[in-house]
Scaffold this active site. Structure first.
Site, PDB file in Angstrom:
ATOM      1  N   LYS A  46      -8.575   0.990   2.041  1.00  0.00           N
ATOM      2  CA  LYS A  46     -10.059   0.948   2.562  1.00  0.00           C
ATOM      3  C   LYS A  46      -9.718  -0.311   3.449  1.00  0.00           C
ATOM      4  O   LYS A  46     -10.379  -0.685   4.374  1.00  0.00           O
ATOM      5  CB  LYS A  46     -11.203   0.933   1.887  1.00  0.00           C
ATOM      6  CG  LYS A  46     -11.245   2.354   1.126  1.00  0.00           C
ATOM      7  CD  LYS A  46     -12.458   2.263   0.251  1.00  0.00           C
ATOM      8  CE  LYS A  46     -12.379   3.417  -0.988  1.00  0.00           C
ATOM      9  NZ  LYS A  46     -13.306   3.032  -2.148  1.00  0.00           N
ATOM     10  N   GLU A 102      -2.520  -3.202   8.202  1.00  0.00           N
ATOM     11  CA  GLU A 102      -2.628  -3.387   6.716  1.00  0.00           C
ATOM     12  C   GLU A 102      -3.624  -4.515   6.571  1.00  0.00           C
ATOM     13  O   GLU A 102      -3.844  -5.523   7.413  1.00  0.00           O
ATOM     14  CB  GLU A 102      -1.255  -3.789   6.051  1.00  0.00           C
ATOM     15  CG  GLU A 102      -0.758  -2.816   5.311  1.00  0.00           C
ATOM     16  CD  GLU A 102      -1.371  -2.024   3.941  1.00  0.00           C
ATOM     17  OE1 GLU A 102      -2.401  -2.665   3.584  1.00  0.00           O
ATOM     18  OE2 GLU A 102      -0.491  -1.498   3.199  1.00  0.00           O
ATOM     19  N   ASP A 103      -4.385  -4.792   5.473  1.00  0.00           N
ATOM     20  CA  ASP A 103      -5.383  -5.813   5.328  1.00  0.00           C
ATOM     21  C   ASP A 103      -4.350  -6.975   4.657  1.00  0.00           C
ATOM     22  O   ASP A 103      -4.672  -8.287   5.023  1.00  0.00           O
ATOM     23  CB  ASP A 103      -6.246  -5.422   4.189  1.00  0.00           C
ATOM     24  CG  ASP A 103      -5.849  -4.996   2.843  1.00  0.00           C
ATOM     25  OD1 ASP A 103      -4.740  -4.734   2.788  1.00  0.00           O
ATOM     26  OD2 ASP A 103      -6.788  -4.599   2.053  1.00  0.00           O
ATOM     27  N   ASP A 106       1.160  -7.911  -0.249  1.00  0.00           N
ATOM     28  CA  ASP A 106       1.401  -8.574  -1.490  1.00  0.00           C
ATOM     29  C   ASP A 106       2.614  -8.567  -2.190  1.00  0.00           C
ATOM     30  O   ASP A 106       3.651  -9.063  -1.621  1.00  0.00           O
ATOM     31  CB  ASP A 106       0.297  -8.172  -2.382  1.00  0.00           C
ATOM     32  CG  ASP A 106      -0.061  -8.959  -3.590  1.00  0.00           C
ATOM     33  OD1 ASP A 106       0.195 -10.329  -3.659  1.00  0.00           O
ATOM     34  OD2 ASP A 106      -0.297  -8.778  -4.851  1.00  0.00           O
ATOM     35  N   LYS A 134       0.967 -12.670   1.666  1.00  0.00           N
ATOM     36  CA  LYS A 134       1.153 -13.629   0.476  1.00  0.00           C
ATOM     37  C   LYS A 134       2.715 -13.591   0.109  1.00  0.00           C
ATOM     38  O   LYS A 134       3.004 -12.721  -0.785  1.00  0.00           O
ATOM     39  CB  LYS A 134       0.426 -12.817  -0.725  1.00  0.00           C
ATOM     40  CG  LYS A 134      -0.830 -13.543  -1.108  1.00  0.00           C
ATOM     41  CD  LYS A 134      -1.440 -13.053  -2.518  1.00  0.00           C
ATOM     42  CE  LYS A 134      -2.637 -12.453  -2.446  1.00  0.00           C
ATOM     43  NZ  LYS A 134      -3.243 -12.248  -3.891  1.00  0.00           N
ATOM     44  N   VAL A 156      -8.127 -12.687  -2.907  1.00  0.00           N
ATOM     45  CA  VAL A 156      -8.892 -13.214  -1.890  1.00  0.00           C
ATOM     46  C   VAL A 156      -9.923 -11.912  -1.797  1.00  0.00           C
ATOM     47  O   VAL A 156      -9.343 -10.674  -1.937  1.00  0.00           O
ATOM     48  CB  VAL A 156      -8.229 -13.630  -0.683  1.00  0.00           C
ATOM     49  CG1 VAL A 156      -7.736 -15.095  -0.682  1.00  0.00           C
ATOM     50  CG2 VAL A 156      -7.176 -12.540   0.166  1.00  0.00           C
ATOM     51  N   ASP A 162     -11.221  -6.399  -1.326  1.00  0.00           N
ATOM     52  CA  ASP A 162     -12.350  -5.927  -2.265  1.00  0.00           C
ATOM     53  C   ASP A 162     -11.835  -6.523  -3.839  1.00  0.00           C
ATOM     54  O   ASP A 162     -10.529  -6.738  -3.859  1.00  0.00           O
ATOM     55  CB  ASP A 162     -12.585  -4.647  -2.310  1.00  0.00           C
ATOM     56  CG  ASP A 162     -11.701  -3.841  -3.130  1.00  0.00           C
ATOM     57  OD1 ASP A 162     -10.493  -3.910  -2.596  1.00  0.00           O
ATOM     58  OD2 ASP A 162     -11.699  -3.350  -4.224  1.00  0.00           O
TER      59      ASP A 162
HETATM   60  P1  IMP Z   1       0.951  -4.551  -2.534  1.00  0.00           P
HETATM   61  O1  IMP Z   1       1.426  -3.254  -2.481  1.00  0.00           O
HETATM   62  O2  IMP Z   1       1.360  -5.387  -3.860  1.00  0.00           O
HETATM   63  O3  IMP Z   1       1.816  -5.364  -1.286  1.00  0.00           O
HETATM   64  O4  IMP Z   1      -0.490  -4.663  -2.247  1.00  0.00           O
HETATM   65  C1  IMP Z   1      -1.087  -4.169  -1.096  1.00  0.00           C
HETATM   66  C2  IMP Z   1      -2.763  -4.042  -1.525  1.00  0.00           C
HETATM   67  O5  IMP Z   1      -3.056  -4.686  -2.743  1.00  0.00           O
HETATM   68  C3  IMP Z   1      -3.459  -4.464  -0.418  1.00  0.00           C
HETATM   69  O6  IMP Z   1      -3.739  -3.233   0.446  1.00  0.00           O
HETATM   70  C4  IMP Z   1      -4.774  -4.355  -1.125  1.00  0.00           C
HETATM   71  O7  IMP Z   1      -5.539  -3.555  -1.245  1.00  0.00           O
HETATM   72  C5  IMP Z   1      -4.548  -5.006  -2.543  1.00  0.00           C
HETATM   73  N1  IMP Z   1      -4.360  -6.576  -2.956  1.00  0.00           N
HETATM   74  C6  IMP Z   1      -3.106  -7.520  -2.725  1.00  0.00           C
HETATM   75  N2  IMP Z   1      -3.685  -8.597  -2.968  1.00  0.00           N
HETATM   76  C7  IMP Z   1      -4.881  -8.683  -2.791  1.00  0.00           C
HETATM   77  C8  IMP Z   1      -5.967  -9.895  -2.705  1.00  0.00           C
HETATM   78  O8  IMP Z   1      -5.754 -10.879  -2.797  1.00  0.00           O
HETATM   79  N3  IMP Z   1      -7.246  -9.324  -2.738  1.00  0.00           N
HETATM   80  C9  IMP Z   1      -7.731  -7.937  -2.725  1.00  0.00           C
HETATM   81  N4  IMP Z   1      -6.855  -7.000  -2.592  1.00  0.00           N
HETATM   82  C10 IMP Z   1      -5.377  -7.460  -2.418  1.00  0.00           C
HETATM   83 MG    MG Z   2      -5.599  -1.856   0.446  1.00  0.00          MG
END
Ligand code: IMP
Ligand code: MG
Length: 184
Positions: A46, A102-103, A106, A134, A156, A162
């Protein structure tokens, strides 16, 4: 009540700063997509909903939008490494220009799963736009075409992001101390 629950937040990116950057990314997207093919912005639900809504209006050409959703963090702050698709596209994107929106990137796992899935649908081009990056948290390499802001390793919230479904509607981006993320 609301004011109290937000007392621990620290400002990181103001709504104005984000708006300025979204405009620049919109221009870059226009520049890179001058052809006649349909251009789809695919929002990762979302968190990317707010970024996608603003970005779509910052692109001065016809764009189409759709959404996709991968399983999320739940109420914690760590990605499990096990990413599932829980909502797929409504539309066929074969032969189209596609940007995954994407938001935040990470670990990189979610973006890679979604990019792989979209690539299987045979778009003419596929790019990735993310509001936040990040890089210090990366587990898998991800190629990012449009990056809003690079941030340090901190959790964040706001502008779609969220903590246990809270804070998405804050206009800017704020940091939240790791302790008591889902707190009252
Ligand atoms: P990844 O698969 O580890 O890259 O995570 C991506 C998803 O993790 C993002 O789309 C977010 O929903 C969530 N996410 C990662 N870091 C944060 C943060 O600092 N705050 C809120 N959501 C995060
Ligand atoms: Mg997300």
């Amino acid at each position: 009540m609301l004011a109290m629950s937000r007392a621990r937040l620290r400002p990181l990116l103001s709504a104005e700063r984000i708006a300025g950057r979204v405009k620049e990314i919109g221009s870059n997207i226009e520049r890179d997509h001058s052809g006649d093919r349909p251009l789809w912005l695919i929002g990762a639900l979302k968190g990317a909903a707010f970024f996608l809504a603003d970005l779509a209006r910052a692109v001065d050409r016809d764009v189409r939008i759709d959404f996709i959703q991968a399983s999320s963090y739940g109420s914690g702050t760590e990605s499990s490494g096990n990413v599932r698709i829980v909502r797929d596209l409504d539309h066929d994107i074969a032969g189209c220009d596609v940007i995954l929106v994407e938001d935040i990137v990470d670990s990189g796992r979610t973006a890679n799963v979604l990019l792989r899935l979209l690539r299987e649908r045979r778009p003419a081009s596929l790019r990735l736009a993310t509001l936040l990056d990040k890089p210090s948290r990366r587990v898998e390499p991800v190629e990012i075409d449009y990056r809003g802001f690079e941030i340090d390793n901190q959790f964040v919230v706001g502008y779609g992001l969220d903590a246990a479904e809270r804070y998405r509607n804050l206009p800017g981006v704020w940091t939240l101390p790791e302790t008591g993320v889902g707190g009252k």
